[in-house]
Design a protein around this motif. Structure first.
Motif, PDB file in Angstrom:
ATOM      1  N   UNK A 189      34.754 -38.601 -31.489  1.00 50.26           N
ATOM      2  CA  UNK A 189      33.755 -38.912 -30.462  1.00 50.26           C
ATOM      3  C   UNK A 189      32.464 -38.134 -30.663  1.00 50.26           C
ATOM      4  N   UNK A 190      32.535 -36.949 -31.273  1.00 52.43           N
ATOM      5  CA  UNK A 190      31.331 -36.131 -31.466  1.00 52.43           C
ATOM      6  C   UNK A 190      30.426 -36.693 -32.550  1.00 52.43           C
ATOM      7  N   UNK A 191      30.907 -37.666 -33.338  1.00 54.39           N
ATOM      8  CA  UNK A 191      30.094 -38.281 -34.393  1.00 54.39           C
ATOM      9  C   UNK A 191      29.489 -39.613 -33.941  1.00 54.39           C
ATOM     10  N   UNK A 192      29.870 -40.073 -32.753  1.00 55.34           N
ATOM     11  CA  UNK A 192      29.427 -41.383 -32.284  1.00 55.34           C
ATOM     12  C   UNK A 192      27.986 -41.343 -31.751  1.00 55.34           C
ATOM     13  N   UNK A 193      27.319 -42.515 -31.711  1.00 57.23           N
ATOM     14  CA  UNK A 193      26.011 -42.592 -31.039  1.00 57.23           C
ATOM     15  C   UNK A 193      26.153 -42.223 -29.566  1.00 57.23           C
ATOM     16  N   UNK A 194      25.071 -41.807 -28.916  1.00 61.40           N
ATOM     17  CA  UNK A 194      25.159 -41.316 -27.529  1.00 61.40           C
ATOM     18  C   UNK A 194      25.899 -42.249 -26.576  1.00 61.40           C
ATOM     19  N   UNK A 195      25.680 -43.544 -26.685  1.00 59.45           N
ATOM     20  CA  UNK A 195      26.313 -44.452 -25.743  1.00 59.45           C
ATOM     21  C   UNK A 195      27.790 -44.675 -25.967  1.00 59.45           C
TER      22      UNK A 195
END
Length: 582
Positions: free
Chosen positions: A540-546
């Motif tokens: 989750x820490x690598x995902x885009x903000x949304x």
């Protein structure tokens, strides 16, 4: 000596040939599959970087040192006490037991991992490849002997209060470091693998393969020294006299429940295994939360108290089983509320430490107060309710405390059952804190009231279920603890009736549901909330903000679904709806 070693190896092989069936065989198969994957990954490091291979063997060494300490004292298919009347010299007995220790799944898997030495040798030349063969054997002998010596040393330490406390602190710290290994990988990525890993005993075989011939001789000498130390420790174990207990003030209580509380508090203060478990949970919580300080981040410090609560509950998951056949005292005293007394005693021992630890570290970091104060009562109540409930419903027959003299770490014959029970307790206690955590994240201070309410309800409700279980099935539970077998006339083994496919699905769901639930779900959401982005394996820490929170939420739902599916598969069915055999 060779005859004794060969005979014991054949004895071990014969025992294992008849022991692996049913649930034990399935557990061993799952462990072997994971071990093979780890071994293949280690061999792959031989093609990538020698420094990484040295670090990999250091991890294997830690696994051999610490694994048996958390699995009830390791493999004791052949115990030294079995041969105490034969008059074997200590070194001959140690050599025989060492030969038997090489027979099993774990040594075979480790030998597969040590094939990385052969790969490294082949890449360097013919002479190096030839050196790799004895290096593999000696390196495996070092792993096995260090494991045996560490278990024996801790077993002797557990005979004294100071030793139990110190070993608990050290074991908790090391396991916490392994749990936060990604932090050290990050540090290694910044500074490189420390040169010290080459000079640990786990790296001597690799040094020998790379042309440091003295390392091969050093391995041989170390094997002989460890064998001598183990022989001496075996002599202490077999011939140890049980020390008498110190005189204590008599227990006085005005009510039956008060008597249970007093008895439990006395047990928590006198039982060295419980002392070890308490200090282990405390050390684990502190070290796990403090590890991110290496990165300069103190955001996990406030969670040391909640982590301590969860780990302490996991350590006490088999509370009734650990007491052994002493349950007959409870059954013969129907007026005493044994469950309520044990709950009060557990809270009296753990709650003050958890509260002080949580408040102090949260004040040190400045928050987050609503979330922490919501988790604290929720987890305390959930743990106090689940400890007697899980122990009463999923009891694993334990060794009576007065029979632990040979190996105090071994509190049960079913190590796999204890491990599964601990993992189940970890997941369930975390779930009891989930409503309060979500309320605190969404509504702030309202989460504190939610945590107090859910904690009180869990403590009361789960305790009530445990009391009913003891009243309805007390004689059957006592029978289980006395014989180690569940009476099929009154109790049905749902797991044993499942098909192989159902067993596999249930084991994977219950065994690995914690991975998406805790690290990829809950911890990843905490990291995202604190702007800790692009961290190790937290997707989750690598995902885009949304997508960060939705990905973390999806992992949480996946973990809950896995646990739900596993429980649904193994839950008892009515007689008319039992599963058909495949």
């Amino acid at each position: 000596m060779a005859v004794v070693a060969l005979t014991m190896a054949r004895m071990k092989l014969a025992v294992l040939r008849h022991a692996f069936h049913g649930r034990r065989a399935h557990t061993a198969g799952t462990g072997a599959a994971l071990g093979v994957l780890s071994a293949l990954g280690t061999v792959y490091l031989a093609f990538v970087d020698p420094d990484l291979l040295a670090a990999g063997y250091a991890v294997w060494l830690l696994g051999w040192l610490l694994g048996p300490l958390f699995m009830g004292g390791g493999d004791e298919t052949l115990r030294p006490e079995y041969f105490s009347l034969l008059g074997l010299p200590p070194r001959r007995l140690a050599a025989g037991l060492l030969a038997a220790a090489f027979v099993g799944v774990a040594p075979l898997v480790s030998l597969g991992a040590l094939l990385g030495l052969l790969v490294a040798g082949v890449r360097l030349g013919v002479a190096n490849a030839l050196v790799a063969v004895p290096a593999m054997v000696l390196q495996l002998a070092v792993f096995v002997l260090l494991s045996k010596v560490s278990v024996a040393v801790v077993g002797l330490a557990l005979r004294t209060r100071l030793g139990a406390i110190v070993s608990g602190l050290l074991n908790g710290a090391v396991l916490a470091a392994l749990g936060q290994i990604w932090i050290f990988f990050w540090a290694f990525g910044q500074t490189g693998v420390p040169a010290a890993v080459w000079y640990l005993p786990s790296g001597w075989g690799l040094l020998a393969v790379r042309g440091r011939w003295w390392a091969l001789a050093a391995l041989a000498v170390l094997v002989l020294l460890l064998l001598a130390v183990w022989a001496a420790l075996l002599t202490r174990r077999v011939g140890a006299a049980r020390a008498s207990a110190r005189g204590r003030r008599p227990i006085t209580a005005g009510t039956a429940t008060g008597a249970v509380v007093a008895k439990e508090l006395r047990t928590w203060s006198r039982d060295l295994v419980r002392n070890h478990q308490f200090t282990f949970a405390l050390s684990y919580g502190l070290c796990f939360a403090a590890s991110p300080l290496i990165l300069g981040w103190d955001g996990m410090l406030p969670y040391a108290g909640p982590i301590f609560i969860v780990m302490a509950a996991a350590m006490a998951a088999n509370l009734y089983g650990t007491d052994g056949t002493a349950l007959w005292l409870t059954l013969m005293t129907p007026g005493a509320s044994d469950v309520r007394g044990r709950q009060l005693a557990w809270l009296s021992v753990h709650a003050p430490v958890a509260i002080v630890l949580t408040v102090a570290l949260t004040a040190l970091t400045g928050g987050p107060w609503p979330l922490i104060l919501a988790l604290l009562p929720a987890l305390l109540g959930g743990a106090a309710g689940l400890v007697p409930l899980i122990s009463a419903y999923a009891l694993v027959p334990g060794t009576d405390p007065h029979r632990r003299a040979g190996n105090p770490l071994r509190t049960s014959e079913d190590d796999g059952g204890l491990t599964g029970l601990a993992y189940l307790m970890l997941a369930l206690v975390i779930l009891t804190g989930a409503p309060a955590a979500l309320a605190a994240v969404w509504y702030g201070w309202a989460g504190v009231a939610t945590g107090a309410l859910t904690g009180a309800l869990c403590c009361w409700g789960f305790g009530l279920l445990a009391e009913r279980r003891l009243r309805a099935h007390g004689p059957e539970l006592l029978h289980v603890m006395r014989t180690g077998r569940k009476p099929h006339t009154t109790m049905k083994f749902r797991f044993d009736q499942l098909s192989k496919t159902q067993k596999t699905i249930a084991s994977w769901c219950l065994g690995f549901g914690a991975i998406p639930l805790v690290p990829q779900g809950i911890l990843a959401a905490v990291f995202v909330a604190n702007d800790m982005l692009r961290h190790s394996w937290f997707l989750a820490t690598y995902m885009p903000p949304g997508l960060r929170y939705p990905v973390a939420a999806a992992f949480i739902l996946l973990g809950l679904a896995m646990y739900g599916a596993g429980v649904w598969i193994v839950k008892p069915r009515s007689p008319g709806s039992g599963p058909s055999r495949d």
